[in-house]
Design a protein around this motif. Structure first.
Motif, PDB file in Angstrom:
ATOM      1  N   GLY A 185       0.741  -1.313   0.138  1.00  0.00           N
ATOM      2  CA  GLY A 185      -0.060   0.065   0.141  1.00  0.00           C
ATOM      3  C   GLY A 185       0.748   1.147  -0.099  1.00  0.00           C
ATOM      4  N   LEU A 186       0.393   2.371   0.054  1.00  0.00           N
ATOM      5  CA  LEU A 186       0.917   3.679  -0.059  1.00  0.00           C
ATOM      6  C   LEU A 186       1.286   4.128   1.457  1.00  0.00           C
ATOM      7  CD1 LEU A 186      -1.575   5.666  -2.400  1.00  0.00           C
ATOM      8  CD2 LEU A 186       0.828   4.704  -3.075  1.00  0.00           C
ATOM      9  N   GLY A 187       2.467   4.984   1.532  1.00  0.00           N
ATOM     10  CA  GLY A 187       2.930   5.874   2.572  1.00  0.00           C
ATOM     11  C   GLY A 187       2.061   7.064   2.653  1.00  0.00           C
ATOM     12  N   PRO A 188       2.340   7.879   3.667  1.00  0.00           N
ATOM     13  CA  PRO A 188       1.503   9.024   3.985  1.00  0.00           C
ATOM     14  C   PRO A 188       1.713   9.968   2.902  1.00  0.00           C
ATOM     15  CG  PRO A 188       2.913   8.248   6.029  1.00  0.00           C
ATOM     16  CD  PRO A 188       3.410   7.491   4.778  1.00  0.00           C
ATOM     17  N   LEU A 189       3.001  10.225   2.247  1.00  0.00           N
ATOM     18  CA  LEU A 189       2.777  11.163   1.149  1.00  0.00           C
ATOM     19  C   LEU A 189       1.996  10.632  -0.167  1.00  0.00           C
ATOM     20  CD1 LEU A 189       3.741  13.734  -0.204  1.00  0.00           C
ATOM     21  CD2 LEU A 189       5.969  12.506  -0.831  1.00  0.00           C
ATOM     22  N   GLY A 190       2.168   9.163  -0.256  1.00  0.00           N
ATOM     23  CA  GLY A 190       1.416   8.504  -1.312  1.00  0.00           C
ATOM     24  C   GLY A 190       0.036   8.872  -1.211  1.00  0.00           C
ATOM     25  N   VAL A 191      -0.522   8.663   0.032  1.00  0.00           N
ATOM     26  CA  VAL A 191      -1.943   8.784   0.192  1.00  0.00           C
ATOM     27  C   VAL A 191      -2.388  10.448  -0.067  1.00  0.00           C
ATOM     28  CG1 VAL A 191      -3.743   8.957   1.975  1.00  0.00           C
ATOM     29  CG2 VAL A 191      -1.932   7.259   2.066  1.00  0.00           C
ATOM     30  N   LEU A 192      -1.618  11.119   0.260  1.00  0.00           N
ATOM     31  CA  LEU A 192      -1.937  12.730  -0.102  1.00  0.00           C
ATOM     32  C   LEU A 192      -2.000  12.965  -1.527  1.00  0.00           C
ATOM     33  CD1 LEU A 192      -2.572  15.577   0.758  1.00  0.00           C
ATOM     34  CD2 LEU A 192      -0.101  15.911   0.900  1.00  0.00           C
ATOM     35  N   ILE A 193      -1.200  12.313  -2.213  1.00  0.00           N
ATOM     36  CA  ILE A 193      -0.901  12.582  -3.666  1.00  0.00           C
ATOM     37  C   ILE A 193      -2.029  11.939  -4.336  1.00  0.00           C
ATOM     38  CG2 ILE A 193       0.248  12.064  -5.739  1.00  0.00           C
ATOM     39  CD1 ILE A 193       3.043  12.236  -4.007  1.00  0.00           C
ATOM     40  N   THR A 194      -2.449  10.593  -3.930  1.00  0.00           N
ATOM     41  CA  THR A 194      -3.745   9.968  -4.572  1.00  0.00           C
ATOM     42  C   THR A 194      -4.824  10.651  -4.575  1.00  0.00           C
ATOM     43  OG1 THR A 194      -2.513   7.765  -3.831  1.00  0.00           O
ATOM     44  CG2 THR A 194      -4.953   7.706  -4.206  1.00  0.00           C
ATOM     45  N   ALA A 195      -5.091  11.264  -3.095  1.00  0.00           N
ATOM     46  CA  ALA A 195      -6.382  12.126  -2.943  1.00  0.00           C
ATOM     47  C   ALA A 195      -6.314  13.183  -4.159  1.00  0.00           C
ATOM     48  CB  ALA A 195      -6.078  12.805  -1.588  1.00  0.00           C
ATOM     49  N   PHE A 196      -5.285  13.990  -4.262  1.00  0.00           N
ATOM     50  CA  PHE A 196      -5.152  14.965  -5.442  1.00  0.00           C
ATOM     51  C   PHE A 196      -5.679  14.356  -6.668  1.00  0.00           C
ATOM     52  CE2 PHE A 196      -3.122  17.718  -2.076  1.00  0.00           C
ATOM     53  CZ  PHE A 196      -4.170  18.715  -2.122  1.00  0.00           C
ATOM     54  N   VAL A 197      -5.050  13.126  -7.055  1.00  0.00           N
ATOM     55  CA  VAL A 197      -5.215  12.221  -8.319  1.00  0.00           C
ATOM     56  C   VAL A 197      -6.552  12.230  -8.555  1.00  0.00           C
ATOM     57  CG1 VAL A 197      -4.981  10.157  -9.360  1.00  0.00           C
ATOM     58  CG2 VAL A 197      -2.996  11.672  -8.523  1.00  0.00           C
ATOM     59  N   VAL A 198      -7.346  11.775  -7.338  1.00  0.00           N
ATOM     60  CA  VAL A 198      -8.671  11.757  -7.529  1.00  0.00           C
ATOM     61  C   VAL A 198      -9.805  12.852  -7.617  1.00  0.00           C
ATOM     62  CG1 VAL A 198     -10.821  10.767  -6.096  1.00  0.00           C
ATOM     63  CG2 VAL A 198      -8.677   9.556  -6.056  1.00  0.00           C
ATOM     64  N   VAL A 199      -9.236  13.848  -7.270  1.00  0.00           N
ATOM     65  CA  VAL A 199      -9.642  15.231  -7.439  1.00  0.00           C
ATOM     66  C   VAL A 199      -9.595  15.694  -9.079  1.00  0.00           C
ATOM     67  CG1 VAL A 199      -9.566  17.694  -6.975  1.00  0.00           C
ATOM     68  CG2 VAL A 199      -9.494  16.239  -5.076  1.00  0.00           C
ATOM     69  N   SER A 200      -8.499  15.374  -9.518  1.00  0.00           N
ATOM     70  CA  SER A 200      -8.056  15.667 -11.021  1.00  0.00           C
ATOM     71  C   SER A 200      -8.888  14.874 -11.966  1.00  0.00           C
ATOM     72  CB  SER A 200      -6.630  15.352 -11.274  1.00  0.00           C
ATOM     73  OG  SER A 200      -6.366  15.364 -12.413  1.00  0.00           O
ATOM     74  N   ILE A 201      -8.912  13.475 -11.490  1.00  0.00           N
ATOM     75  CA  ILE A 201      -9.889  12.478 -12.499  1.00  0.00           C
ATOM     76  C   ILE A 201     -11.276  13.203 -12.440  1.00  0.00           C
ATOM     77  CG2 ILE A 201     -10.818  10.224 -12.459  1.00  0.00           C
ATOM     78  CD1 ILE A 201      -8.241   9.375 -11.503  1.00  0.00           C
ATOM     79  N   GLY A 202     -11.833  13.612 -11.290  1.00  0.00           N
ATOM     80  CA  GLY A 202     -13.093  14.073 -11.018  1.00  0.00           C
ATOM     81  C   GLY A 202     -13.329  15.053 -12.027  1.00  0.00           C
ATOM     82  N   LEU A 203     -12.337  16.089 -11.984  1.00  0.00           N
ATOM     83  CA  LEU A 203     -12.463  17.338 -12.571  1.00  0.00           C
ATOM     84  C   LEU A 203     -12.398  16.989 -14.175  1.00  0.00           C
ATOM     85  CD1 LEU A 203     -10.658  19.948 -10.236  1.00  0.00           C
ATOM     86  CD2 LEU A 203     -13.156  19.495 -10.503  1.00  0.00           C
ATOM     87  N   SER A 204     -11.508  16.218 -14.778  1.00  0.00           N
ATOM     88  CA  SER A 204     -10.930  16.196 -15.868  1.00  0.00           C
ATOM     89  C   SER A 204     -11.813  14.786 -16.699  1.00  0.00           C
ATOM     90  CB  SER A 204      -9.626  15.853 -16.095  1.00  0.00           C
ATOM     91  OG  SER A 204      -8.711  16.995 -15.426  1.00  0.00           O
ATOM     92  N   LEU A 205     -12.066  13.731 -16.108  1.00  0.00           N
ATOM     93  CA  LEU A 205     -12.622  12.568 -16.528  1.00  0.00           C
ATOM     94  C   LEU A 205     -14.008  12.145 -16.198  1.00  0.00           C
ATOM     95  CD1 LEU A 205      -9.394  10.632 -16.828  1.00  0.00           C
ATOM     96  CD2 LEU A 205     -10.401  12.102 -18.540  1.00  0.00           C
TER      97      LEU A 205
END
Length: 264
Positions: A185-205
């Motif tokens: 699984g992801l470490g703490p920084l990876g969790v934060l980055i993934t959250a922003f990836v989900v925001v990006s996917i929501g806005l773009s796709l």
């Protein structure tokens, strides 16, 4: 990582994910909500922060997959054991159903006010009942969007392609960030980055289908919608339900394969 760790982490983390993600959909949907009509940006950021919270809660216990597509992608990549995959998925589904039930409990009054609003479901009488029946046969009920996704244009090929592509982006982003020490699984920084990836996917796709990108996120709450004793709730749209299950699973597996070819 023990079986109990997997179940507890995935169950609680996914429940929190759906509670907060479904909660922002409810907040934007209901007229008797202070966030009524806050819009798509609020939903995209709400889901991103839902992922952030659920993943931080469960990362140290189960690796915070919270998504069968992520579990499949990790299994294809080699970071998760195939023998653990069924337990991950069952735990995620159970957590998603609990989270959706908690959304209903938190917004109980709003659900009933909304579903008894004549502007939304029509008034009493045989004619209105016939109209309601036609609406139910035609598509999703008036609160289904709080629980699960639906496309803006119903085209199975396009809809499943959208879910495959969006999920592949998510899982590939997770895999290329670098997993924690045990590779599960992801470490703490990876969790934060993934959250922003989900925001990006929501806005773009997210516009075409509402971006399920997670079979448990869609199928678990959709099942709860079908079971809850809500008046005038309408259809659970089971004809579409296979798309947000099959698309993300294919996308997750594809991302795992791409990672092994291009990045491993």
């Amino acid at each position: 990582m023990s079986s109990s760790d997997i179940f507890i982490g995935e169950f609680i983390g996914t429940a929190v994910l759906i509670l907060l993600g479904g909660g922002v959909c409810a907040a934007v949907t209901f007229k008797r909500s202070k966030a009524y009509q806050a819009g798509w940006v609020a939903i995209a950021f709400g889901w991103g922060m839902a992922v952030l919270t659920g993943a931080y809660i469960s990362a140290g216990v189960s690796g915070a997959h919270l998504n069968p597509a992520v579990t499949i992608g990790l299994a294809v990549e080699g970071g998760a054991e195939w023998g653990d995959v069924p337990l991950y998925i069952v735990s995620q589904m159970a957590g998603a159903m609990l989270g959706a039930t908690l959304v209903w409990a938190v917004y109980y009054g709003q659900f009933h006010a909304h579903l008894n609003d004549r502007e939304i479901v029509g008034g009493p009488g045989a004619q209105d009942t016939a109209v309601a029946d036609r609406k139910e046969a035609a598509g999703p009920g008036p609160v289904l969007g709080i629980f699960s996704t639906a496309p803006e244009i119903r085209n199975s090929a396009q809809n499943i392609t959208t879910e495959i592509v969006a999920t592949a982006v998510l899982v590939l982003a997770i895999l290329t960030q670098g997993l924690n020490n045990d590779g599960k699984g992801l470490g703490p920084l990876g969790v934060l980055i993934t959250a922003f990836v989900v925001v990006s996917i929501g806005l773009s796709l997210g516009g075409p289908t509402g971006y399920a990108i997670n079979p448990a996120r869609d199928l678990g709450p959709r099942t709860v919608h079908a079971l809850l004793p809500l008046p005038n709730k309408g259809s659970s749209d089971w004809a579409y339900a296979w798309v947000p299950v099959a698309g993300p699973l294919i996308g997750g597996a594809l991302a795992g394969g791409i990672y092994n070819i291009a990045f491993a």
